[in-house]
Scaffold this motif. Structure first.
Motif, PDB file in Angstrom:
ATOM      1  N   SER A 240       0.847  -1.116  -0.022  1.00 28.23           N
ATOM      2  CA  SER A 240      -0.105   0.135  -0.022  1.00 28.23           C
ATOM      3  C   SER A 240       0.791   1.277   0.177  1.00 28.23           C
ATOM      4  CB  SER A 240      -0.975  -0.168   0.991  1.00 28.23           C
ATOM      5  OG  SER A 240      -0.194   0.203   2.387  1.00 28.23           O
ATOM      6  N   LYS A 241       0.294   2.221  -0.391  1.00 26.05           N
ATOM      7  CA  LYS A 241       1.021   3.722  -0.670  1.00 26.05           C
ATOM      8  C   LYS A 241       1.264   4.015   0.917  1.00 26.05           C
ATOM      9  CE  LYS A 241       0.079   8.541  -1.580  1.00 26.05           C
ATOM     10  NZ  LYS A 241      -0.836   9.578  -2.160  1.00 26.05           N
ATOM     11  N   TYR A 385       2.939  -4.497   8.259  1.00 20.38           N
ATOM     12  CA  TYR A 385       1.772  -4.586   9.532  1.00 20.38           C
ATOM     13  C   TYR A 385       0.654  -3.706   9.255  1.00 20.38           C
ATOM     14  CZ  TYR A 385      -0.335  -5.520  13.833  1.00 20.38           C
ATOM     15  OH  TYR A 385      -1.068  -6.220  14.895  1.00 20.38           O
ATOM     16  N   LEU A 386       0.610  -2.564   8.692  1.00 21.60           N
ATOM     17  CA  LEU A 386      -0.252  -1.600   8.201  1.00 21.60           C
ATOM     18  C   LEU A 386      -1.283  -2.312   7.356  1.00 21.60           C
ATOM     19  CD1 LEU A 386       1.382   1.762   7.903  1.00 21.60           C
ATOM     20  CD2 LEU A 386      -0.196   1.096   9.616  1.00 21.60           C
ATOM     21  N   GLN A 387      -0.932  -3.227   6.500  1.00 20.43           N
ATOM     22  CA  GLN A 387      -1.772  -3.811   5.470  1.00 20.43           C
ATOM     23  C   GLN A 387      -2.016  -5.184   5.693  1.00 20.43           C
ATOM     24  OE1 GLN A 387      -0.240  -3.349   1.748  1.00 20.43           O
ATOM     25  NE2 GLN A 387      -1.890  -4.472   0.472  1.00 20.43           N
ATOM     26  N   TYR A 388      -1.066  -6.137   6.389  1.00 23.65           N
ATOM     27  CA  TYR A 388      -1.414  -7.449   6.426  1.00 23.65           C
ATOM     28  C   TYR A 388      -1.419  -7.831   7.890  1.00 23.65           C
ATOM     29  CZ  TYR A 388      -0.168  -7.537   1.680  1.00 23.65           C
ATOM     30  OH  TYR A 388      -0.122  -7.440   0.134  1.00 23.65           O
ATOM     31  N   LYS A 389      -1.329  -6.886   8.911  1.00 22.29           N
ATOM     32  CA  LYS A 389      -1.616  -7.260  10.141  1.00 22.29           C
ATOM     33  C   LYS A 389      -0.280  -8.103  10.431  1.00 22.29           C
ATOM     34  CE  LYS A 389      -5.057  -4.275  10.426  1.00 22.29           C
ATOM     35  NZ  LYS A 389      -4.613  -2.921  10.610  1.00 22.29           N
ATOM     36  N   ASN A 390      -0.532  -9.234  11.223  1.00 22.33           N
ATOM     37  CA  ASN A 390       0.380 -10.158  11.856  1.00 22.33           C
ATOM     38  C   ASN A 390       0.374 -11.606  10.709  1.00 22.33           C
ATOM     39  OD1 ASN A 390      -2.239 -11.248  12.492  1.00 22.33           O
ATOM     40  ND2 ASN A 390      -1.325 -12.109  14.419  1.00 22.33           N
ATOM     41  N   LYS A 392       1.998 -12.713   8.243  1.00 26.42           N
ATOM     42  CA  LYS A 392       3.412 -12.964   7.258  1.00 26.42           C
ATOM     43  C   LYS A 392       3.018 -13.658   6.088  1.00 26.42           C
ATOM     44  CE  LYS A 392       6.614 -11.971  11.150  1.00 26.42           C
ATOM     45  NZ  LYS A 392       7.759 -12.967  11.895  1.00 26.42           N
ATOM     46  N   PRO A 393       2.500 -14.663   6.031  1.00 22.11           N
ATOM     47  CA  PRO A 393       2.463 -15.354   4.689  1.00 22.11           C
ATOM     48  C   PRO A 393       1.602 -14.734   3.529  1.00 22.11           C
ATOM     49  CG  PRO A 393       2.051 -16.949   6.721  1.00 22.11           C
ATOM     50  CD  PRO A 393       2.146 -15.874   6.941  1.00 22.11           C
ATOM     51  N   ASP A 394       0.615 -13.927   3.921  1.00 24.14           N
ATOM     52  CA  ASP A 394      -0.031 -13.152   2.841  1.00 24.14           C
ATOM     53  C   ASP A 394       1.079 -12.268   2.364  1.00 24.14           C
ATOM     54  OD1 ASP A 394      -3.712 -13.158   4.405  1.00 24.14           O
ATOM     55  OD2 ASP A 394      -2.415 -14.713   3.443  1.00 24.14           O
ATOM     56  N   TYR A 395       1.965 -11.336   3.221  1.00 21.33           N
ATOM     57  CA  TYR A 395       2.796 -10.573   2.734  1.00 21.33           C
ATOM     58  C   TYR A 395       3.708 -11.147   1.723  1.00 21.33           C
ATOM     59  CZ  TYR A 395       6.773  -8.067   3.085  1.00 21.33           C
ATOM     60  OH  TYR A 395       8.162  -7.190   3.037  1.00 21.33           O
ATOM     61  N   LEU A 396       4.113 -12.263   2.401  1.00 22.75           N
ATOM     62  CA  LEU A 396       5.149 -12.685   1.763  1.00 22.75           C
ATOM     63  C   LEU A 396       4.836 -13.322   0.366  1.00 22.75           C
ATOM     64  CD1 LEU A 396       6.949 -14.867   4.711  1.00 22.75           C
ATOM     65  CD2 LEU A 396       7.710 -12.734   3.321  1.00 22.75           C
ATOM     66  N   ASN A 397       3.534 -13.830   0.059  1.00 25.54           N
ATOM     67  CA  ASN A 397       2.913 -14.274  -1.024  1.00 25.54           C
ATOM     68  C   ASN A 397       2.803 -12.976  -1.992  1.00 25.54           C
ATOM     69  OD1 ASN A 397       3.004 -16.897  -0.455  1.00 25.54           O
ATOM     70  ND2 ASN A 397       1.020 -16.714   0.414  1.00 25.54           N
ATOM     71  N   ALA A 398       2.328 -11.819  -1.379  1.00 26.44           N
ATOM     72  CA  ALA A 398       2.036 -10.668  -2.111  1.00 26.44           C
ATOM     73  C   ALA A 398       3.179  -9.994  -2.910  1.00 26.44           C
ATOM     74  CB  ALA A 398       1.188  -9.933  -1.483  1.00 26.44           C
ATOM     75  N   ILE A 399       4.298 -10.060  -2.159  1.00 28.53           N
ATOM     76  CA  ILE A 399       5.520  -9.388  -2.700  1.00 28.53           C
ATOM     77  C   ILE A 399       6.076  -9.923  -3.747  1.00 28.53           C
ATOM     78  CG2 ILE A 399       7.453 -10.393  -1.140  1.00 28.53           C
ATOM     79  CD1 ILE A 399       8.379  -7.754  -0.363  1.00 28.53           C
TER      80      ILE A 399
END
Length: 416
Positions: A240-241, A385-390, A392-399
């Motif tokens: 996110s921005k 954290y601002l976007q995916y909270k806690n 981590k797997p969602d953030y790691l997949n998205a990046i």
């Protein structure tokens, strides 16, 4: 990067349990790396005058002689150092050579003048091999500081360990100066030097290497926040921005400011020969310097161009060779990164000696030094954290949707 950290990485990678001929303070850095309740299988030698006696050296000799797979490891191979009386005293080099002669073991040198040590240091500063000609090493030890076999400029200064005639010992000496300040005031404005590696040239010689960046032949005294090649909202919806704005303009800026402040204090302490302060500043230099190095690389790892998010060419071939597929690489790197306790970084790096890709993790803001970094994933909470909270797997997949594999491929080819 320091010789001790390089040595620690080598021990860990090779699963060694060495006898440490180091000072008590240096041994503390190796806690958890060795186990003195088990038989030693190798020997590490550093600058530890209290350990250079018959009992310790004979113990080291027996370990090396009786184990055919043992390794003789040295933090550096300096023949001498400048003591508190401004005289020269024996360094670890002669004792390393004695063990080498007695056992037939060639030492693995973790620090100066090892070529790999300098290459890793330059990699950590983002210096490409094609730019080595614009790098200068400044030191007062003709053999240890300037003995590296790389196409870089070698500057010898007549301070500290320098003795009359030392210039004849340097292969490819570029210039001889009365002091570092003389070199800076007379040569920088007319030279092509972009990067300097400077060794502490006073009583604090054991303090790790410090670096200064130079731009357009002029001394740049402060590090600056790098600009991005894309907007803060360019990576949405994956990052996110709000995250990008805070991450770049606040968090990275804090590391830059902290590094500048630490280096300013370091110079003052160095000029005052204040060894205690020099040592006390190392955590701040490591944390803020690592944060600046890691994030500078991280921004280049990201792209809004979906056409750059899959590997191609030599990098794709190497990924398939070492991991089986790109999906397998992503899965393994995500798993390793998610497993970091607390904050840190997940890395894909290239091992030049083994000629293979490797996954690695580093804690906090420690930079990757034992491999050439190709891409890194920031797993500090401020990165997601601002976007995916806690989660981590969602953030790691998205990046991976905004990971610039073309940039990683460029780094891979440059590392060959």
């Amino acid at each position: 990067m320091t010789p001790l950290s390089s040595c620690k990485n080598h021990i860990t990678q090779n699963h060694l349990n060495p006898l440490l001929l180091l000072t008590d303070s240096a041994i503390k850095d190796f806690e958890g790396v060795y186990d003195d309740s088990k038989p030693f299988d190798s020997v590490v030698v550093g600058l530890a005058p209290q350990k250079f006696n018959y009992s310790h050296l004979n113990h080291a000799f027996k370990i090396l002689k009786h184990n055919p797979h043992s390794q003789l490891i040295a933090t550096h191979s300096s023949l001498y150092f400048q003591d508190k009386d401004n005289d020269l005293s024996l360094g670890p080099g002669p004792f390393i050579h004695a063990l080498q002669s007695a056992t037939g073991k060639n030492p693995f040198i973790c620090g100066k003048p090892s070529t790999s040590f300098f290459i890793n240091a330059l990699n950590s500063m983002g210096v490409q091999e094609s730019d080595y000609k614009d790098v200068a090493i400044v030191g007062d030890d003709a053999l240890s500081d300037l003995g590296v076999d790389l196409p870089i400029q070698k500057i010898l200064v007549k301070t500290g360990k320098y003795r009359e005639g030392d210039e004849s010992k340097v292969n490819g000496l570029h210039a001889l100066h009365d002091s570092f300040s003389h070199f800076a005031s007379t040569s920088l404005s007319t030279s092509s030097i972009q990067t300097i590696i400077m060794f502490a040239i006073n009583a604090a010689r054991q303090v790790p290497v410090q670096s200064r960046q130079f731009a357009s032949s002029a001394l740049r005294m402060k590090h600056t926040l790098p600009s991005l090649s894309y907007g803060y909202d360019a990576l949405e919806p994956h990052i996110s921005k709000d995250i990008m704005t805070t991450h770049h303009s606040k968090h990275h800026a804090t590391y830059v400011n902290g590094l500048n402040a630490a280096e300013e204090s370091y110079v003052k302490a160095q000029n005052a020969n204040d060894v205690k302060t020099l040592i006390a500043l190392q955590p701040a230099l490591k944390f803020n310097g690592g944060g600046h190095i890691n994030h500078t690389l991280f921004w280049k790892n990201l792209t809004p161009d979906s056409g750059r998010t899959t590997p191609s060419g030599p990098l794709a071939d190497q990924i398939n060779k070492d991991f089986g597929s790109f999906d397998a690489l992503k899965s393994k790197l995500n798993t390793a990164t998610a497993g970091i306790q607390g904050s840190g970084w997940g890395w894909l790096g290239y091992n030049k000696e083994a000629k293979r890709l490797e996954i690695a993790t580093t804690a906090n803001q420690d930079p990757l030094t034992h491999l050439t970094p190709l891409l890194g994933i920031d797993i500090w909470e401020h990165a997601f954290y601002l976007q995916y909270k806690n989660v981590k797997p969602d953030y790691l997949n998205a990046i991976w949707n905004v990971m610039d594999l073309a940039e990683a491929g460029k780094r891979f080819e440059e590392a060959q």
